[in-house]
Design an enzyme around this catalytic site. Structure first.
Site, PDB file in Angstrom:
ATOM      1  N   LYS A  75      42.650  34.136  37.986  1.00 24.55           N
ATOM      2  CA  LYS A  75      41.022  34.357  37.197  1.00 24.55           C
ATOM      3  C   LYS A  75      41.168  33.068  36.467  1.00 24.55           C
ATOM      4  O   LYS A  75      42.009  33.079  35.650  1.00 24.55           O
ATOM      5  CB  LYS A  75      40.095  35.571  36.164  1.00 24.55           C
ATOM      6  CG  LYS A  75      39.323  35.299  36.106  1.00 24.55           C
ATOM      7  CD  LYS A  75      38.090  36.355  35.740  1.00 24.55           C
ATOM      8  CE  LYS A  75      36.574  35.809  35.557  1.00 24.55           C
ATOM      9  NZ  LYS A  75      36.671  37.072  34.753  1.00 24.55           N
ATOM     10  N   SER A 150      31.411  38.737  36.007  1.00 26.10           N
ATOM     11  CA  SER A 150      31.957  37.691  36.016  1.00 26.10           C
ATOM     12  C   SER A 150      33.056  37.026  36.698  1.00 26.10           C
ATOM     13  O   SER A 150      33.707  35.358  37.362  1.00 26.10           O
ATOM     14  CB  SER A 150      32.219  37.103  34.867  1.00 26.10           C
ATOM     15  OG  SER A 150      33.433  37.419  34.177  1.00 26.10           O
ATOM     16  N   SER A 174      32.483  43.060  34.611  1.00 24.60           N
ATOM     17  CA  SER A 174      33.012  41.923  35.637  1.00 24.60           C
ATOM     18  C   SER A 174      34.027  41.844  36.014  1.00 24.60           C
ATOM     19  O   SER A 174      34.242  40.468  37.102  1.00 24.60           O
ATOM     20  CB  SER A 174      33.483  41.083  34.450  1.00 24.60           C
ATOM     21  OG  SER A 174      32.451  40.577  33.504  1.00 24.60           O
TER      22      SER A 174
END
Lengths: 483, 95
Positions: A75, A150, A174
């Site tokens: 990420k 997210s 997330s």
């Protein structure tokens, strides 16, 4: 090759059936073929192939571990030395991290190969991946829907097999929410289990990194590499890390599953509820016992979270000032103009909304009514979990009220977007670990089942998830077009 | 509770956050919506509840006061918007 599990790929590498360079090139080609998903912000082919070459050497020398030579993706919230680390923001579009996050360092030590950096909501603030400065990620199950957020790029990449597995971070859901919406396995560890050093901060008392994978077994392998005490993170917890794979095969006979009535009431889509009922029935067949419980303060999680998280965000994001790194506006006339315009031009709308909310909640005259009150509510929510987990081994429920919503559907109404995180947020406030595992489909779209455990019971959660994945095959489904 | 455009401008100034004039009304509306959500909290009695700042309730860990980091000034300044002779440059503060 892309449908093999992490364990199978690892065995293939050890047996030299294929090399890490071949495997890495194969995944780089897939990333290239499926750019329409917008899952990656930065692809790092040269670095990946160099790491793959080193991994092959390490395997040849017999010094490999399970992750050596495995192509994974990170990420874009984890600082990666020498690589652009954007956190999904224009603010950091030109930011080359000067050091590695501990998580990156640990994967490097294990000899994993990094394919690139994954798209995400700006500064991890969002539930749909639509707040990314680099454009929305598309859900591989239906490209007109969101992958969740997210960690939407992570979920889409793992689901579409554009990486063997990926990292995510979870402040209010997330990891779990995108895992549910994209049909993969995601684990948010106990707060303090995985180092936050070099993980760009959103809300420091809630943020936690974790694995996003295709199965619980893969998650066990990834978490083994990620977890552990780190003196560079002042909130890292110094506790031994168990052998997560060793615990996977334990029987679930006698397991006590708590079903909070607040998780199955109004607001939960009927078809999602029916799908979850079938999944829970599967656990009964495995020997578990169901216990109805109540967690009366869960409904307060959203208001408490939207005070605490923005308050921490407004403090954390004050570091972006246009002076030391990141975006700076053109021709500032004075210092205030430099700060104000750099931040105004560098941050997107959702980030600004949360900075404003947090600044307000912490401002003179409002602190007690909002921030202190929210911290007290946080205590009540946390007590609900402690009480429930004293009588049951695991709490189960939905991850999301519905399957993935349409791109653009909720962007005009931020409150509606916030409310979609109703089942995940309380877990972060309490700090307990939780997982999302694939539990079926509604109209062709994945549904996730949430498993919530006591502090530091990741081994038990992985065991409970793995046993389910031995008797079901929902986690093996591949979206059309990515077979 | 609802916030006015003036309130939003004041908060934005506290945060040193530039916001476009045409967006102020929308922010006022969004923040008011968030504050409405929060009225639920006021209805709960929390008189004897200890505020919770951190999930582990742990004390801040201390370490020996020893040098652990080397000087990385050059690496850090290499990514700065504007530097000169080892200093970060900003617009003139004092005339």
């Amino acid at each position: 090759m892309h449908n093999k599990t992490l364990t199978e790929l690892s065995l293939g590498l050890q047996a030299k059936t294929f090399s890490s360079v071949e495997l890495t090139q194969f995944f780089l080609n897939r990333i290239d073929q499926h750019q329409q998903l917008n899952a990656y912000i930065t692809v790092t082919p040269e670095l990946a192939l160099a790491q793959a070459k080193a991994a092959d050497q390490r395997i040849a020398n017999g010094r490999s571990d399970l992750l050596t030579g495995i192509p994974i993706a990170q990420k874009d919230i984890f600082c990666t030395q020498g690589v652009t680390t954007t956190c999904g923001s224009k603010m950091l579009a030109n930011f080359t991290a000067p050091y590695n996050a501990t998580v990156i360092e640990k994967f490097n030590q294990a000899g994993a190969v990094m394919l690139g950096k994954l798209n995400m909501d700006e500064f991890a603030m969002g539930s749909s991946n639509e707040t990314s400065y680099y454009g929305a990620v598309k859900n591989p199950w239906n490209i007109n829907t969101v992958p969740g957020g997210s960690s939407g790029g992570s979920a889409a990449a793992v689901s579409a097999r554009l990486a063997v597995c990926a990292t995510g971070t979870d402040t209010g859901g997330s990891i779990r929410q995108p895992a549910a919406l994209c049909g993969i396995t995601g684990l948010k560890p106990t707060y303090g289990r995985v180092s936050r050093y070099g993980m760009i901060a959103y809300a420091s008392s809630l943020d936690q990194g974790g694995p996003m994978t295709r199965s619980a077994e893969d998650a066990a392998i990834m978490l083994q590499a990620m977890a552990g005490f780190d003196e560079k993170d002042s909130t890292s917890v110094d506790m031994p890390v168990p052998d997560y794979r060793a615990g996977l095969t334990k029987s679930l006979v006698g397991l006590k599953i708590g079903l909070p009535k607040e998780f199955f009431g109004e607001g939960l889509n009927d078809d999602v509820a029916a799908t979850l009922a079938v999944a829970i029935e599967e656990y009964r067949k495995l020997g578990a016992e169901m216990i109805d419980i109540s967690m009366p303060n869960l409904k307060l999680a959203i208001p408490a979270y939207y005070v605490i998280a923005p308050a921490e965000c407004s403090a954390n994001l004050s570091r972006f000032d246009g002076v030391r790194y990141g975006y700076r506006c053109e021709s500032p006339v004075d210092l205030t103009d430099l700060y104000t315009r750099s931040r105004g031009e560098g941050f997107g709308k959702e980030v600004k909304r949360r900075i404003l909310m947090g600044t307000y909640a912490l401002s003179t005259g409002y602190y007690d009514a909002y921030y202190l009150k929210a911290q007290k509510i946080r205590r009540l929510i946390s007590e609900d979990f402690k009480t429930a987990l004293a009588t049951v081994d695991v709490i189960m429920g939905p991850v999301t009220p519905n399957t993935a919503f349409g791109i653009g559907e909720k962007m005009a109404d931020p409150i509606a977007m916030y409310l979609s995180d109703i089942y995940t947020i309380a877990i972060n406030l309490a700090g307990v670990p939780a997982m999302s595992i694939p539990a079926g489909f509604v109209a062709g779209m994945p549904v996730g089942l949430q498993l919530i455990g006591d502090y530091f019971s990741e081994d038990r959660l992985l065991n409970i998830a793995h046993q389910y994945q031995q008797v079901t095959d929902w986690h093996t489904y591949i979206p059309t077009g990515f077979e | 509770m609802s916030l006015t455009a003036d309130d939003v401008n004041k908060i934005a100034h506290l945060a040193r956050l530039g916001i476009d004039k045409q967006d102020v009304a929308a922010y006022a509306n969004d923040l008011s919506g968030m504050l409405d959500l929060m009225t639920q909290m006021a209805e709960v009695n929390t008189d004897h509840v200890e505020p919770m700042a951190h999930p582990m309730d742990q004390a801040q860990r201390l370490r020996a006061d020893a040098v652990t980091e080397l000087n990385h000034r050059e690496a850090f300044q290499a990514i700065a918007p504007q530097v000169e002779a080892g200093l970060y440059l900003v617009p003139k503060v004092i005339e």
